[in-house]
Enzyme design. Structure first.
Site, mmCIF file in Angstrom:
data_model
loop_
_atom_site.group_PDB
_atom_site.id
_atom_site.type_symbol
_atom_site.label_atom_id
_atom_site.label_comp_id
_atom_site.label_asym_id
_atom_site.label_seq_id
_atom_site.Cartn_x
_atom_site.Cartn_y
_atom_site.Cartn_z
ATOM 1 N N PHE A 1 0.885 -1.159 0.000
ATOM 2 C CA PHE A 1 0.000 0.000 0.000
ATOM 3 C C PHE A 1 0.929 1.217 0.000
ATOM 4 O O PHE A 1 1.335 1.706 1.061
ATOM 5 C CB PHE A 1 -0.894 -0.003 1.236
ATOM 6 C CG PHE A 1 -1.962 -1.070 1.230
ATOM 7 C CD1 PHE A 1 -3.296 -0.736 1.049
ATOM 8 C CD2 PHE A 1 -1.642 -2.413 1.402
ATOM 9 C CE1 PHE A 1 -4.286 -1.716 1.042
ATOM 10 C CE2 PHE A 1 -2.608 -3.393 1.400
ATOM 11 C CZ PHE A 1 -3.946 -3.039 1.220
ATOM 12 N N ASP A 2 1.298 1.665 -1.188
ATOM 13 C CA ASP A 2 2.349 2.676 -1.289
ATOM 14 C C ASP A 2 1.965 3.992 -0.632
ATOM 15 O O ASP A 2 2.846 4.760 -0.223
ATOM 16 C CB ASP A 2 2.707 2.913 -2.759
ATOM 17 C CG ASP A 2 3.466 1.744 -3.364
ATOM 18 O OD1 ASP A 2 4.076 0.981 -2.590
ATOM 19 O OD2 ASP A 2 3.449 1.582 -4.589
ATOM 20 N N MET B 1 7.998 9.746 -0.147
ATOM 21 C CA MET B 1 8.790 9.129 -1.212
ATOM 22 C C MET B 1 9.112 10.097 -2.356
ATOM 23 O O MET B 1 9.779 9.717 -3.325
ATOM 24 C CB MET B 1 8.029 7.932 -1.795
ATOM 25 C CG MET B 1 7.647 6.854 -0.792
ATOM 26 S SD MET B 1 9.080 5.995 -0.074
ATOM 27 C CE MET B 1 9.013 6.594 1.606
ATOM 28 N N VAL C 1 9.380 4.727 -4.864
ATOM 29 C CA VAL C 1 8.982 3.797 -3.803
ATOM 30 C C VAL C 1 9.838 2.544 -3.967
ATOM 31 O O VAL C 1 9.485 1.621 -4.692
ATOM 32 C CB VAL C 1 7.479 3.466 -3.877
ATOM 33 C CG1 VAL C 1 7.053 2.642 -2.664
ATOM 34 C CG2 VAL C 1 6.639 4.748 -3.957
ATOM 35 N N TYR D 1 10.391 1.078 -7.606
ATOM 36 C CA TYR D 1 9.509 1.667 -8.616
ATOM 37 C C TYR D 1 9.481 3.190 -8.514
ATOM 38 O O TYR D 1 9.625 3.760 -7.434
ATOM 39 C CB TYR D 1 8.075 1.153 -8.452
ATOM 40 C CG TYR D 1 7.666 0.135 -9.501
ATOM 41 C CD1 TYR D 1 7.414 0.525 -10.810
ATOM 42 C CD2 TYR D 1 7.538 -1.214 -9.183
ATOM 43 C CE1 TYR D 1 7.038 -0.396 -11.770
ATOM 44 C CE2 TYR D 1 7.171 -2.149 -10.137
ATOM 45 C CZ TYR D 1 6.918 -1.734 -11.430
ATOM 46 O OH TYR D 1 6.550 -2.651 -12.386
ATOM 47 N N HIS E 1 2.176 -8.670 -11.668
ATOM 48 C CA HIS E 1 1.693 -7.876 -10.549
ATOM 49 C C HIS E 1 0.745 -6.806 -11.084
ATOM 50 O O HIS E 1 0.586 -6.636 -12.295
ATOM 51 C CB HIS E 1 2.855 -7.252 -9.765
ATOM 52 C CG HIS E 1 3.754 -6.391 -10.595
ATOM 53 N ND1 HIS E 1 4.681 -6.910 -11.473
ATOM 54 C CD2 HIS E 1 3.857 -5.053 -10.707
ATOM 55 C CE1 HIS E 1 5.324 -5.933 -12.074
ATOM 56 N NE2 HIS E 1 4.835 -4.793 -11.635
ATOM 57 N N HIS F 1 0.171 -5.568 -14.941
ATOM 58 C CA HIS F 1 1.523 -5.645 -15.483
ATOM 59 C C HIS F 1 1.985 -7.094 -15.644
ATOM 60 O O HIS F 1 2.456 -7.720 -14.696
ATOM 61 C CB HIS F 1 2.498 -4.883 -14.582
ATOM 62 C CG HIS F 1 3.826 -4.643 -15.231
ATOM 63 N ND1 HIS F 1 4.827 -3.905 -14.639
ATOM 64 C CD2 HIS F 1 4.328 -5.029 -16.437
ATOM 65 C CE1 HIS F 1 5.879 -3.860 -15.437
ATOM 66 N NE2 HIS F 1 5.596 -4.547 -16.524
#
Length: 628
Positions: free
Chosen positions: A292-293, A302, A373, A376, A425, A584
Site C-alpha cells: 500500500f504505497d 517518497m 517507492v 519503482y 503484478h 503488469h
C-alpha cells in the site's frame, strides 16, 4: 502575505505540533511521529473564507510509543497552542517511516546471524548488500509475532558499489524484524538458487557492457521568449481561465484544492488516496508482497527533487515541499512540484472552401511530482486544458522485482534475463475527487447507450438512444464497454443555456479488474479495487479508501465499510473515487529499467459551457506565422 486555510504546514508549524504533544501528552524520545499534516477546514469554511478572516491552524498527528507498541491520533491547535483531541487506536499500526526503513538495514546488516546467513551464500562484502523492508498484511504475519510492529525483508546484492541491487536477488532469504526495537525475530532461509551467470541487470551506461551511446540525437529545447502564461501567488496558481491552490502532505504528496475555471468551481480537492500493488506469484519470495504505497509508506515521504531539463522541460516554476522525519523535525524537498506549460498540438481546425483554414493550437498547464517507492517510480501529472478538460496521467517506471530460477521457468511471470523472471503484478491507483461542479449540491449520473429494436421508428437498426439515471445511494459501480456506461457529476441546481445540468464527466481509460476472490487477502484488505468507480457523500474524516491504518491491516476499513450505510448521494457534496492502474504482465523490454508505462483518466466538461469555450484562443503564438 496572508496565510490561506489550505496552505501546507510550515517548518515552524511541524515543530510546534510535535512540541505541544511532547509537553502535554508525554511524547518522548522513544516515540515516532508517523504523520503530521494540516487538518484542512471543512468545505463550507474554505468556500466562504476571505483574506482577513480568522484562520485557525490545526494539525493532525499520528504517533506511536515504541516501548509499548501503542498508537495515537491527535488534533493539535497551532493557533491556541493546545491538544484538541488525543485518541488511542489500540491494535492499529501507523504507516512505516523512512527512518525505520534505513534503521532496519543498518541494524540487520551488522547482526551476527544475518552476516552468517549471507556468508553461507558466499556474500561477504556487506557494503554491497541492500536489505529492503516491506510491510505485512495481518493474515501473513507469523502468529508468534502478530502483536508486534514487524516487517519482512528482501535481500539484494550489488555487483559493484554503484550497480543495480535489484539485478541480483538473494532468493529464499528473508528476515523478520521488530521495527520498534530493531530486534531480529527470525531468519527464513527456505531455498537457494544459484546466481545466473549470464544475467545483465545494469542500466547506468558506464556499467552496461558494450553499450554505445547514440550520437544522432540532436538538442531539443523549449523556450517562451515572452514569458509564461501562468502566475503563482503563494500557493495559488492561475493559468488562462484556471485557478487552483497547490498543497502537499506526507501521505498523498501533491494535492490540488479549489479547482475552478472562469470563476466557476469544478472540484474542491483532487489527490491520490491509495495505491495498492499486489504481486500475483504464490511462491515463497512473493506471496506476501502486497504494498500500500500510500497507506503504508506515503507518496509525500517518497517524493524526490526534480531537475530542469531532465524531469521537466521548458520555463519551469518549482515548489518546495516541507515534511517531517519520525522525530518531528522538518526537512525540505527542493523542487518537489514542477509547474509549466506544454504545447499540445492542434486544439481545433476546419478548412472551408470559401473562408479557408482556421486552426488553433492547444497548450496545457502541467502540475507534476515524482515519487520513488523502493524499486519503482511513479511520475504523476495533472494537466489542465483551455477547453476545460482535466487529465491525470501516471507514468510507472523504475526496476521490476525479479527472482532467479532453475529448470522450468515459473508460470506466474515472464523470463526477462538468464534464469531470471519478473512476476505478474498489478498497480491499483485510487483517485479521490471531491467534486464541486458549479455548486456544492452535486449528483452523479450514470449514463449508457441503448440500441432500440428494428421497427417503424428504427427501420435500419442504426438508431442509438442515450439514457441517464441519477445515482441516489452511495456504493461501488462498474464500467460496461458494451453499453458505453459512463459517470458524470452534475450540478443539482445550475443549468446551461440549453436547459441541461452543468456537468463534468469521468472518462476512464485504464480501469483493470481485481481478478481475486472475496476470500483473498487482497480483497479483504483492499476491497476498494472491486469496482473502478465509487460514489460517497463528502465526510471530513472519510479520507482513506482502504482505511487509515493499512499497515498490518486485516480488513478494508474504508470505502466498502462506509458505503454499507447506504447514505444518499443526491443533490449533496459528493466524492467521486476512481480506481485505475496497470495490469503488469512483464515484458522483456521492461528489463533492466522499465520504459514508462502510461495510464490516465480524464474529467471532461459535459454541458458545463454553452459552447466551445476556446473560440477566443489567438490564431498563433506571438512571433509565429498565422495559422489561418
Amino acid at each position: 502575505m496572508t496565510a490561506h486555510p489550505l496552505d501546507p504546514l510550515s517548518a515552524d508549524e511541524f515543530r510546534a505540533a510535535a512540541a505541544i504533544l511532547r509537553r502535554d501528552r508525554g511524547v518522548g524520545e522513544g516515540w515516532r511521529f508517523a504523520g503530521i499534516e494540516l487538518r484542512e477546514p471543512a468545505r463550507d469554511v474554505v468556500r466562504t473564507w476571505a483574506a482577513g478572516d480568522p484562520n485557525p491552524r490545526e494539525a493532525r498527528v499520528t504517533c506511536f510509543d515504541r516501548s509499548t507498541n501503542s498508537a495515537y491520533k491527535a488534533v493539535v491547535s497551532l493557533t491556541e497552542d493546545a491538544v484538541l483531541e488525543w485518541t488511542p487506536v489500540p491494535g492499529e499500526q501507523p504507516n512505516m517511516t523512512v527512518d525505520e526503513w534505513h534503521e532496519a538495514h543498518v541494524e540487520l546488516i551488522k547482526h551476527p546471524q544475518v552476516i552468517a546467513s549471507l556468508a553461507e551464500r558466499g556474500i561477504t562484502d556487506l557494503d554491497l548488500v541492500l536489505i529492503d523492508t516491506w510491510a505485512y498484511g495481518h493474515s501473513l504475519i507469523p502468529q508468534q509475532f502478530a502483536d508486534r510492529r514487524v516487517g519482512w525483508t528482501d535481500v539484494w546484492v550489488r555487483e559493484t558499489p554503484n550497480g543495480n541491487p535489484y539485478a541480483h536477488p538473494v532468493n529464499g532469504l528473508h528476515h523478520v524484524v521488530d521495527l520498534n526495537t530493531m530486534e531480529l525475530l527470525d531468519i527464513e532461509d527456505t531455498f537457494r538458487v544459484p546466481a545466473p551467470q549470464g544475467a545483465m541487470g545494469e542500466y547506468v551506461p558506464s556499467l552496461v557492457p558494450g553499450l554505445v551511446e547514440r550520437t544522432d540525437v540532436k538538442k531539443f529545447e523549449l523556450t517562451q521568449p515572452d514569458g509564461v502564461s501562468l502566475s503563482m501567488e503563494g500557493n495559488e496558481l492561475r493559468w488562462l481561465d484556471w485557478s487552483m491552490r497547490v498543497g502537499f502532505n506526507h501521505r498523498e504528496g501533491l494535492v490540488l484544492h479549489r479547482v475552478s475555471i472562469d470563476g466557476r468551481s469544478v472540484a474542491h480537492r483532487m489527490s491520490f488516496a491509495e495505491m495498492v500493488v499486489p504481486y500475483r506469484d504464490p511462491g515463497t519470495d512473493h506471496s506476501r508482497r502486497t504494498a500500500f504505497d500510500i497507506g503504508e509508506w506515503g507518496l509525500g515521504f517518497m517524493t524526490t527533487s526534480l531537475e530542469l531539463g531532465c524531469d521537466c522541460l521548458g520555463e519551469i516554476t518549482y515548489l518546495d515541499a516541507v515534511l517531517h522525519d519520525s522525530h518531528g523535525e522538518p526537512y525540505t524537498i527542493t523542487n518537489a512540484v514542477c509547474i509549466h506549460e506544454e504545447d499540445d498540438g492542434v486544439l481545433w481546425k476546419h478548412v472551408d472552401e470559401h473562408a479557408g483554414a482556421e486552426v488553433r493550437r492547444s497548450r496545457r498547464l502541467v502540475v507534476s511530482f515524482h515519487a520513488t517507492v523502493a524499486n519503482y517510480e511513479y511520475l504523476v501529472y495533472w494537466r489542465f486544458y483551455p477547453d476545460g478538460q482535466i487529465e491525470c496521467e501516471v507514468r510507472a517506471t523504475g526496476i521490476m522485482v525479479t527472482s532467479s530460477f532453475e529448470g522450468t521457468p515459473p508460470e506466474h511471470g515472464t523470463v526477462v534475463d538468464d534464469h531470471t523472471y519478473a512476476p505478474v503484478h498489478q498497480h491499483f491507483i485510487v483517485a479521490r475527487l471531491d467534486m464541486e461542479v458549479d455548486t456544492p449540491d452535486n449528483t452523479v449520473v450514470q449514463s449508457h447507450t441503448e440500441v432500440p429494436p428494428i421497427g417503424p421508428g428504427n427501420p435500419h437498426g442504426m438508431a442509438l438512444t442515450p439514457r441517464k439515471q441519477p445515482i441516489t445511494t452511495e456504493g461501488g459501480f462498474d464500467l460496461d464497454w458494451a453499453s458505453q456506461r459512463g459517470f458524470s457529476v452534475t450540478s443539482a441546481s445550475r443549468r446551461n443555456a440549453w436547459g441541461a445540468p452543468t456537468a463534468y464527466k469521468l472518462v476512464p481509460t485504464a480501469a483493470i479488474p481485481a481478478l481475486a476472490g472475496p476470500e483473498s487477502p487482497l480483497m479483504q484488505r483492499a476491497g476498494v479495487v472491486a469496482h473502478p468507480v465509487w460514489v460517497s457523500p463528502y465526510h471530513r474524516e472519510e479520507r482513506w479508501p482502504s482505511g487509515e491504518f493499512c499497515n498490518q491491516s486485516s480488513r478494508d476499513a474504508g470505502l466498502p465499510a462506509w458505503t454499507e450505510a447506504g447514505r444518499s448521494v443526491e443533490a449533496t457534496e459528493v466524492v467521486l473515487w476512481h480506481v485505475f492502474g496497470l495490469h503488469h504482465v512483464p515484458r522483456v523490454e521492461d528489463w533492466p529499467v522499465m520504459p514508462v508505462d502510461v495510464v490516465r483518466f480524464e474529467l471532461k466538461p459535459w454541458g458545463f459551457f454553452d459552447r466551445n469555450p476556446t473560440l477566443g484562443m489567438p490564431p498563433s503564438a506571438s512571433g509565429q506565422p498565422h495559422c489561418h
